[in-house]
Design a protein around this motif. Structure first.
Motif, PDB file in Angstrom:
ATOM      1  N   ALA A  67       0.831  -1.205   0.000  1.00 22.07           N
ATOM      2  CA  ALA A  67       0.000   0.000   0.000  1.00 22.07           C
ATOM      3  C   ALA A  67       0.867   1.257   0.000  1.00 22.07           C
ATOM      4  N   LEU A  68       1.903   1.289   0.838  1.00 24.00           N
ATOM      5  CA  LEU A  68       2.787   2.454   0.889  1.00 24.00           C
ATOM      6  C   LEU A  68       3.498   2.661  -0.449  1.00 24.00           C
ATOM      7  N   SER A  69       3.757   1.574  -1.143  1.00 23.28           N
ATOM      8  CA  SER A  69       4.458   1.671  -2.426  1.00 23.28           C
ATOM      9  C   SER A  69       3.615   2.334  -3.499  1.00 23.28           C
ATOM     10  N   LEU A  70       2.324   2.394  -3.283  1.00 24.01           N
ATOM     11  CA  LEU A  70       1.461   3.093  -4.234  1.00 24.01           C
ATOM     12  C   LEU A  70       1.573   4.608  -4.088  1.00 24.01           C
ATOM     13  N   ALA A  71       2.108   5.056  -2.957  1.00 23.38           N
ATOM     14  CA  ALA A  71       2.220   6.492  -2.688  1.00 23.38           C
ATOM     15  C   ALA A  71       3.512   7.031  -3.300  1.00 23.38           C
ATOM     16  N   THR A  72       3.550   7.064  -4.624  1.00 25.91           N
ATOM     17  CA  THR A  72       4.782   7.436  -5.334  1.00 25.91           C
ATOM     18  C   THR A  72       5.001   8.945  -5.405  1.00 25.91           C
ATOM     19  N   ASP A  73       4.060   9.731  -4.887  1.00 26.13           N
ATOM     20  CA  ASP A  73       4.244  11.180  -4.889  1.00 26.13           C
ATOM     21  C   ASP A  73       4.911  11.658  -3.603  1.00 26.13           C
ATOM     22  N   ARG A  74       4.459  11.145  -2.448  1.00 22.99           N
ATOM     23  CA  ARG A  74       5.003  11.611  -1.180  1.00 22.99           C
ATOM     24  C   ARG A  74       5.975  10.621  -0.552  1.00 22.99           C
ATOM     25  N   VAL A  75       5.605   9.349  -0.502  1.00 18.96           N
ATOM     26  CA  VAL A  75       6.410   8.369   0.237  1.00 18.96           C
ATOM     27  C   VAL A  75       7.595   7.880  -0.595  1.00 18.96           C
ATOM     28  N   ILE A  76       7.331   7.423  -1.815  1.00 20.85           N
ATOM     29  CA  ILE A  76       8.401   6.891  -2.668  1.00 20.85           C
ATOM     30  C   ILE A  76       8.767   7.975  -3.673  1.00 20.85           C
ATOM     31  N   SER A  77       9.498   8.975  -3.224  1.00 20.68           N
ATOM     32  CA  SER A  77       9.844  10.103  -4.084  1.00 20.68           C
ATOM     33  C   SER A  77      10.891  10.941  -3.366  1.00 20.68           C
ATOM     34  N   PRO A  78      11.441  11.963  -4.050  1.00 18.79           N
ATOM     35  CA  PRO A  78      12.401  12.842  -3.374  1.00 18.79           C
ATOM     36  C   PRO A  78      11.750  13.849  -2.429  1.00 18.79           C
ATOM     37  N   LYS A  79      10.417  13.887  -2.380  1.00 19.20           N
ATOM     38  CA  LYS A  79       9.763  14.866  -1.525  1.00 19.20           C
ATOM     39  C   LYS A  79      10.152  14.665  -0.054  1.00 19.20           C
ATOM     40  N   TYR A  80      10.214  15.791   0.670  1.00 17.76           N
ATOM     41  CA  TYR A  80      10.535  15.823   2.098  1.00 17.76           C
ATOM     42  C   TYR A  80      12.003  15.509   2.399  1.00 17.76           C
ATOM     43  N   LEU A  81      12.835  15.386   1.362  1.00 19.43           N
ATOM     44  CA  LEU A  81      14.258  15.133   1.597  1.00 19.43           C
ATOM     45  C   LEU A  81      15.079  16.415   1.581  1.00 19.43           C
ATOM     46  N   ARG A  82      14.453  17.558   1.298  1.00 21.11           N
ATOM     47  CA  ARG A  82      15.180  18.823   1.322  1.00 21.11           C
ATOM     48  C   ARG A  82      15.481  19.227   2.755  1.00 21.11           C
ATOM     49  N   GLY A  83      16.632  19.848   2.965  1.00 17.77           N
ATOM     50  CA  GLY A  83      16.964  20.347   4.284  1.00 17.77           C
ATOM     51  C   GLY A  83      16.145  21.575   4.616  1.00 17.77           C
ATOM     52  N   GLY A  84      15.775  21.741   5.868  1.00 19.84           N
ATOM     53  CA  GLY A  84      14.992  22.902   6.261  1.00 19.84           C
ATOM     54  C   GLY A  84      14.348  22.699   7.614  1.00 19.84           C
ATOM     55  N   MET A  85      13.110  23.152   7.749  1.00 12.91           N
ATOM     56  CA  MET A  85      12.384  23.018   9.004  1.00 12.91           C
ATOM     57  C   MET A  85      11.961  21.563   9.215  1.00 12.91           C
ATOM     58  N   GLY A  86      11.563  21.291  10.460  1.00 18.93           N
ATOM     59  CA  GLY A  86      11.155  19.931  10.791  1.00 18.93           C
ATOM     60  C   GLY A  86       9.779  19.584  10.274  1.00 18.93           C
ATOM     61  N   ASP A  87       9.386  18.359  10.512  1.00 17.42           N
ATOM     62  CA  ASP A  87       8.071  17.871  10.103  1.00 17.42           C
ATOM     63  C   ASP A  87       6.996  18.617  10.878  1.00 17.42           C
ATOM     64  N   GLY A  88       5.828  18.790  10.274  1.00 19.52           N
ATOM     65  CA  GLY A  88       4.758  19.522  10.930  1.00 19.52           C
ATOM     66  C   GLY A  88       3.395  18.976  10.594  1.00 19.52           C
ATOM     67  N   GLY A  89       2.394  19.538  11.216  1.00 21.63           N
ATOM     68  CA  GLY A  89       1.022  19.141  10.951  1.00 21.63           C
ATOM     69  C   GLY A  89       0.373  18.501  12.151  1.00 21.63           C
ATOM     70  N   ALA A  90      -0.919  18.312  12.020  1.00 20.47           N
ATOM     71  CA  ALA A  90      -1.682  17.727  13.118  1.00 20.47           C
ATOM     72  C   ALA A  90      -1.441  16.230  13.270  1.00 20.47           C
ATOM     73  N   CYS A  91      -0.838  15.619  12.255  1.00 19.23           N
ATOM     74  CA  CYS A  91      -0.668  14.166  12.270  1.00 19.23           C
ATOM     75  C   CYS A  91       0.761  13.734  12.586  1.00 19.23           C
ATOM     76  N   HIS A  92       1.720  14.259  11.819  1.00 15.91           N
ATOM     77  CA  HIS A  92       3.041  13.651  11.824  1.00 15.91           C
ATOM     78  C   HIS A  92       3.735  13.655  13.191  1.00 15.91           C
ATOM     79  N   PRO A  93       3.973  14.818  13.838  1.00 17.61           N
ATOM     80  CA  PRO A  93       4.676  14.745  15.124  1.00 17.61           C
ATOM     81  C   PRO A  93       3.939  13.912  16.160  1.00 17.61           C
TER      82      PRO A  93
END
Length: 357
Positions: free
Chosen positions: A245-271
């Motif tokens: 199922a996670l492998s179907l998420a080729t935009d966010r999970v299986i991709s270069p997204k979120y690999l840029r340096g910068g601020m930490g993870d955010g949102g109501a879910c992730h932390p």
């Protein structure tokens, strides 16, 4: 092109043979243990490397007796000698708590020998270091050995033992680092007969980090996958289904997204998800609480940004201003905002923050 290859081990020999037989270069090889290399050629490379025996059947490499012979022959000299750890750090047994850098003695000696020979012969060459090294190694250990006849390029390979030849012939990309772009031209000429893959040209320092970062990201994926496996075993979920199922998420999970340096993870879910999963890891008695460590890493990395901000503010006398409170552009969402965390940490360090959104 005339090519030299120093270091004919389980990585070097297959790659040198591929350059000779599949790219048509005139390759002259050298290894300190010439007898071992000759035995390998005579036995057809019987240590399980796919395709090696076929390349050897086409004819073994010409072998030099000295590094000087290689330099006299070649326009481009590849150095692919080992940069080992002590046996205790090999991964076959639990690693000691004391952490160590790679051992660079073999690499330094090989580069020194090449540079000395080039100077003695007044022979201009491009020296391509293939050996794995941590960022800063070329500057710290190798740059001082260079002379006016030697141009340094760092071009490590992304290969796995057993499939070295296939990985060498069909890489995802070819990595090349140099001080100036034109220094890479001879290396491009060597590779262009083999690869239809993109060339990624960068500085030596970035190339050093890209090599080890590539392996580190793979290791992180394995650790995350195994953490999911352990949770599945203890909760009745199916690990293969979860990963499928996670492998179907080729935009966010299986991709270069979120690999840029910068601020930490955010949102109501992730932390908060990480915190809850860390609680679950404790409850399930997982072998290692990776998710809890990731929570600590998020806070520690934000703390590092706060310290960096304080340092610049103290040096410049300028006020600290954070632009943005929301964790997501074009929104007013602040739940789990890394900007609010940074502002809080700056306050803890005694700095008043101008915070605008």
């Amino acid at each position: 092109m005339n090519v030299g290859w120093i270091g004919l081990g389980k990585l070097g020999a297959p790659c040198a043979l591929a350059l000779q037989h599949l790219a048509g270069h005139d390759v002259l090889g050298y290894d300190l243990d010439r007898a071992r290399v000759e035995r390998m050629f005579s036995k057809g490379g019987d240590y399980g490397e796919q395709g090696l025996a076929d390349l050897i059947d086409r004819g073994p490499l010409k072998l030099a007796h000295t590094v000087g012979e290689v330099v006299a022959h070649a326009d481009v000299v590849f150095v692919a000698v080992q940069t080992p750890h002590a046996p205790a750090y090999g991964g076959e047994t639990p690693a000691p708590w004391e952490r160590r850098d790679f051992e660079y003695g073999f690499l330094v000696q090989a580069v020194r020998d090449v540079c000395r020979a080039a100077a003695e012969q007044a022979k201009p060459i491009t020296l391509v270091v293939v050996s794995t090294a941590l960022p800063g190694t070329c500057n710290k250990h190798l740059r001082g050995l260079l002379n006016a006849h030697v141009t340094l390029v760092y071009s490590p390979l992304f290969i796995a033992m057993g499939t070295t030849i296939a990985d060498f012939l069909q890489p995802e990309f070819v990595l090349m680092g140099a001080d100036r772009p034109e220094h890479l031209d001879p290396v491009v000429e060597v590779y262009e007969r083999l690869h239809g893959r993109p060339l990624f040209k960068t500085s030596i320092e970035s190339a050093e980090l890209i090599k080890v970062a590539y392996n580190t990201v793979i290791s992180a994926k394995v650790v995350i996958g195994n953490t999911i496996m352990e949770i599945c075993e203890k909760t009745g979920a199916d690990c293969d289904e979860v990963i499928d199922a996670l492998s179907l998420a080729t935009d966010r999970v299986i991709s270069p997204k979120y690999l840029r340096g910068g601020m930490g993870d955010g949102g109501a879910c992730h932390p908060r998800d990480l915190i809850a999963m860390s609680w679950l890891a404790e409850r399930l008695e997982l072998s290692y609480d990776l998710l809890g460590q990731m929570t600590h890493a998020r806070e520690a990395q934000s703390g590092w940004l706060a310290d960096l901000t304080v340092r610049w503010a103290d040096q410049t006398g300028l006020p600290v201003c954070i632009l943005g409170k929301a964790y997501k552009p074009e929104s007013a969402l602040t739940a789990g905002s890394p900007a609010l965390l940074l502002a809080h940490q700056l306050g803890e360090r005694g700095h008043k923050v101008i915070h605008k959104d």
